[in-house]
Scaffold this active site. Structure first.
Site, PDB file in Angstrom:
ATOM      1  N   LEU F  78       0.806  -1.222   0.000  1.00 26.58           N
ATOM      2  CA  LEU F  78       0.000   0.000   0.000  1.00 26.58           C
ATOM      3  C   LEU F  78       0.836   1.267   0.000  1.00 26.58           C
ATOM      4  O   LEU F  78       0.320   2.357   0.238  1.00 26.58           O
ATOM      5  CB  LEU F  78      -0.964  -0.028   1.191  1.00 26.58           C
ATOM      6  CG  LEU F  78      -1.796  -1.311   1.232  1.00 26.58           C
ATOM      7  CD1 LEU F  78      -2.757  -1.292   2.406  1.00 26.58           C
ATOM      8  CD2 LEU F  78      -2.583  -1.485  -0.066  1.00 26.58           C
ATOM      9  N   CYS F  79       2.106   1.137  -0.293  1.00 23.88           N
ATOM     10  CA  CYS F  79       3.025   2.259  -0.391  1.00 23.88           C
ATOM     11  C   CYS F  79       2.800   3.011  -1.695  1.00 23.88           C
ATOM     12  O   CYS F  79       2.530   2.393  -2.729  1.00 23.88           O
ATOM     13  CB  CYS F  79       4.460   1.715  -0.386  1.00 23.88           C
ATOM     14  SG  CYS F  79       5.466   2.368   0.934  1.00 23.88           S
ATOM     15  N   HIS F  80       2.971   4.342  -1.657  1.00 23.40           N
ATOM     16  CA  HIS F  80       2.815   5.136  -2.867  1.00 23.40           C
ATOM     17  C   HIS F  80       4.120   5.211  -3.644  1.00 23.40           C
ATOM     18  O   HIS F  80       5.191   5.318  -3.040  1.00 23.40           O
ATOM     19  CB  HIS F  80       2.403   6.561  -2.519  1.00 23.40           C
ATOM     20  CG  HIS F  80       1.054   6.662  -1.910  1.00 23.40           C
ATOM     21  ND1 HIS F  80       0.808   6.353  -0.582  1.00 23.40           N
ATOM     22  CD2 HIS F  80      -0.137   6.997  -2.447  1.00 23.40           C
ATOM     23  CE1 HIS F  80      -0.477   6.508  -0.336  1.00 23.40           C
ATOM     24  NE2 HIS F  80      -1.075   6.908  -1.437  1.00 23.40           N
ATOM     25  N   MET F 116       9.091   4.349   4.685  1.00 25.11           N
ATOM     26  CA  MET F 116       9.201   2.956   4.225  1.00 25.11           C
ATOM     27  C   MET F 116      10.402   2.758   3.311  1.00 25.11           C
ATOM     28  O   MET F 116      11.041   1.706   3.331  1.00 25.11           O
ATOM     29  CB  MET F 116       7.922   2.513   3.512  1.00 25.11           C
ATOM     30  CG  MET F 116       6.703   2.458   4.422  1.00 25.11           C
ATOM     31  SD  MET F 116       7.001   1.665   6.056  1.00 25.11           S
ATOM     32  CE  MET F 116       7.596   0.050   5.553  1.00 25.11           C
ATOM     33  N   GLU F 117      10.726   3.790   2.536  1.00 24.43           N
ATOM     34  CA  GLU F 117      11.907   3.700   1.674  1.00 24.43           C
ATOM     35  C   GLU F 117      13.178   3.543   2.522  1.00 24.43           C
ATOM     36  O   GLU F 117      14.043   2.728   2.224  1.00 24.43           O
ATOM     37  CB  GLU F 117      12.008   4.958   0.794  1.00 24.43           C
ATOM     38  CG  GLU F 117      11.090   4.968  -0.421  1.00 24.43           C
ATOM     39  CD  GLU F 117       9.610   5.154  -0.077  1.00 24.43           C
ATOM     40  OE1 GLU F 117       9.290   5.512   1.075  1.00 24.43           O
ATOM     41  OE2 GLU F 117       8.780   4.950  -0.987  1.00 24.43           O
ATOM     42  N   ASP F 131      23.633 -12.360   3.270  1.00 14.59           N
ATOM     43  CA  ASP F 131      23.839 -13.235   2.115  1.00 14.59           C
ATOM     44  C   ASP F 131      25.314 -13.428   1.815  1.00 14.59           C
ATOM     45  O   ASP F 131      25.770 -14.516   1.473  1.00 14.59           O
ATOM     46  CB  ASP F 131      23.143 -12.658   0.883  1.00 14.59           C
ATOM     47  CG  ASP F 131      23.321 -13.532  -0.353  1.00 14.59           C
ATOM     48  OD1 ASP F 131      23.831 -13.040  -1.375  1.00 14.59           O
ATOM     49  OD2 ASP F 131      22.996 -14.733  -0.270  1.00 14.59           O
TER      50      ASP F 131
END
Lengths: 160, 160, 160, 160, 160, 160
Positions: F78-80, F116-117, F131
């Protein structure tokens, strides 16, 4: 920018960064890039005939190139996402050189230029031609990919 | 394949298709592609110094190229998805030519070859170098992207 | 599978899961899906003429559809990634219905079928036709997207 | 635009292009698209029950659809990237028709409209429902995907 | 592997590479990873209630996590593409700790393990919970993401 | 927003939606997020040495993190989508804790924030470190991923 080298994609500790464009004005910017692929006679003929018939190598290459222009910021690590406003890809057959030339024109109203979008589009156009013709000629070579011109932004107009 | 042109990515009506590889054996395939970017002296120096210091243009280009190899089937329309088993990207500084040469080696066990993965990786490596140095030199040119060699599959070994 | 509903993409607590196909054999599987888009006369003519001239709506739609087939597992949440072995997209003009029919054929050797790849390819083919013609007709409608047939795997042959 | 056909995604040589929207104003634009999927009784019941219990077919379809709206310019070749400002997806159960109707509403402030985003979202919502229920019914059919209404931009308001 | 450090993702010159797995057998591999997000009481209650009502934070997070598992090789540079055979994501409410625990289980038959797929899925599940609840609590913290166990491949069984 | 829970990503029926930001002003927004990964001594030494030599774990992690910041709206449902204007990723070695701390700073001029970024970038940076070092230590743990501070937008300044 790293003052020692003049490279803008590195900070003073030499660490890779996305250049901060938040303070820059949104202006109209355009870029044109070209490149070519040298092919053998059989491939040249197949491409040339394809532009008249259904087997349209250049048509497929054009679609791939336009989609690549839009995807550039997902491929080139430090590139900024840009709302591409226009992208067109043209091809020119060069019979004397047995080659195909690709030209990509990209426009945006944004905080940074679209040189990478244009260069990436040309690269993918030529790679797609290679992919579609490699059964006939594995010796094809992609050449002379460069920026022809750009306008807009602080550095203004550039013509190679 | 379209029998009139010999192009494999078109059927007899000349329509673009993904070649049917479902009947082919999974074999070990490898491909090596190279290309170069010609730069001015300031960029050459910045890259050369970067390989010793933190400002590692080639390090960033290498990561972009490996990620691009994996993404090839999402970029080149008629390419088959392949579970890439190995990808390495090497750079060589060419001081006499004031250029940087990139070499990508790709391996897979699959039903089709990895030539496009190797070529795409080289292209993105060079595009990334361009992106990171374009503030210093807009006249850089990507050149001589071609397949050096491939092995495996029905057409077997190819050396340019 | 959730025993109460028979839905395979949910476990017994009703939580969405990717079906566990790790125990299944890799077999040859194929799927064919079709759909159509109803258009007005002006669009029908433009598409029909495009197949003879350079303005090839169907050619662009075909490329988009093939690329979409490969991207299916990135779009449909519980779909498995599959190494698509073949994908072709055909169009048929339906003059009496003033519509265009799209058919996608997909093949793979894998642990699960390619019905979603075929359906997704058809959907994107028709959406692309819509995008390219919407300036002329906003009332176009995509219809009758369904699975025509599939073969392979435990459930074997299905013909609609 | 190609004057002969009126198709905007082609230039005068009939070559596919991204329409140049760089000169257009950024305005508020919205689009609503709908579509439906016809299912058998067992699937209808499973979906209906899922909206009350944990096995939420529509919940998963909604998420897929919203993510698809954002990805539209990566799927439809000549679509412009847009910073989607809002996307909602609603479902309506149609018991008399044994079908599920999907409606996607998309809004943006941008240089071009969001019709494709809304149509693509509806398509992916319905494809996801198909994927989650195909173990029960392979005969499902996606139908009537069309643009309900749009507003904003030069062509202004459209109601189907 | 770089013998000096024991890091496998670097060759002897210390350059980043994708590990060559082409010589490895395709075997059954599984991995389970967990992590948690600490939240305030208001968020905990909203999530807890959501699992009973329509507002299903965990349902959305689950879908995002499964899609992320499939996308792992596009995000983690040196990860190999793998045909994920199964992925499930479970949540556990921890009332005493006012936290939510996420567990991802991934399986594949392939030449390399799925630890990164499981860890990436957990990370995205927790990030999605954060995104959906950040209006209520900006102080949430993602914690304790680690590999619980893995099996298969040369290094065999690992239990933390 | 759902008034019962205060969650903004749900409407009154509790259905997940992308928050409507079309009415919001484009303002300058920034966010800083941090997190860490606890490692064993052998990994700590390999990373520490890598920052001086060619085997640059942190360099690769940085590139992955920046690319992830740009991809956030494709991962978090739901991120823009946002045109990221700047992203930098810093690492700090914590010898007493045998850990590596990552900090991501993101800036944009847009209708919504970049929390969020920044969080996603930190998560991918730490996953990439995992990793690249997992051959030496499978017991590594990612910890304490949280938002440090944000500014801009209606909720203004936040410092943890």
């Amino acid at each position: 920018m790293d003052p020692k080298t003049g490279l803008t994609h590195f900070d003073e500790q030499g660490q890779a960064i996305m250049v901060d464009v938040s303070g820059k004005q949104e202006t109209f910017r355009t870029a044109i890039a070209t490149g070519r692929i040298a092919v053998n006679q059989a491939v040249y003929t197949a491409i040339e005939q394809g532009t008249a018939r259904k087997g349209d190598v250049l048509g497929v290459a054009r679609v791939a190139a336009i989609m690549a222009a839009k995807a550039t910021s997902s491929v080139i690590p430090l590139c900024h996402p840009l709302p591409i406003a226009k992208c067109s890809v043209d091809f020119e057959l060069l019979p004397d050189e047995c080659a195909v030339k690709a030209t990509a024109t990209v426009k945006v109203t944004g905080q940074t230029g679209v040189e990478m979008e244009a260069l990436h589009a040309v690269s993918v156009a030529l790679l797609t031609i290679y992919d579609m013709c490699k059964a006939i000629d594995k010796r094809m070579e992609i050449q002379q990919i460069h920026l022809d011109r750009k306008s807009g932004g602080k550095s203004g107009e550039f013509v190679r």
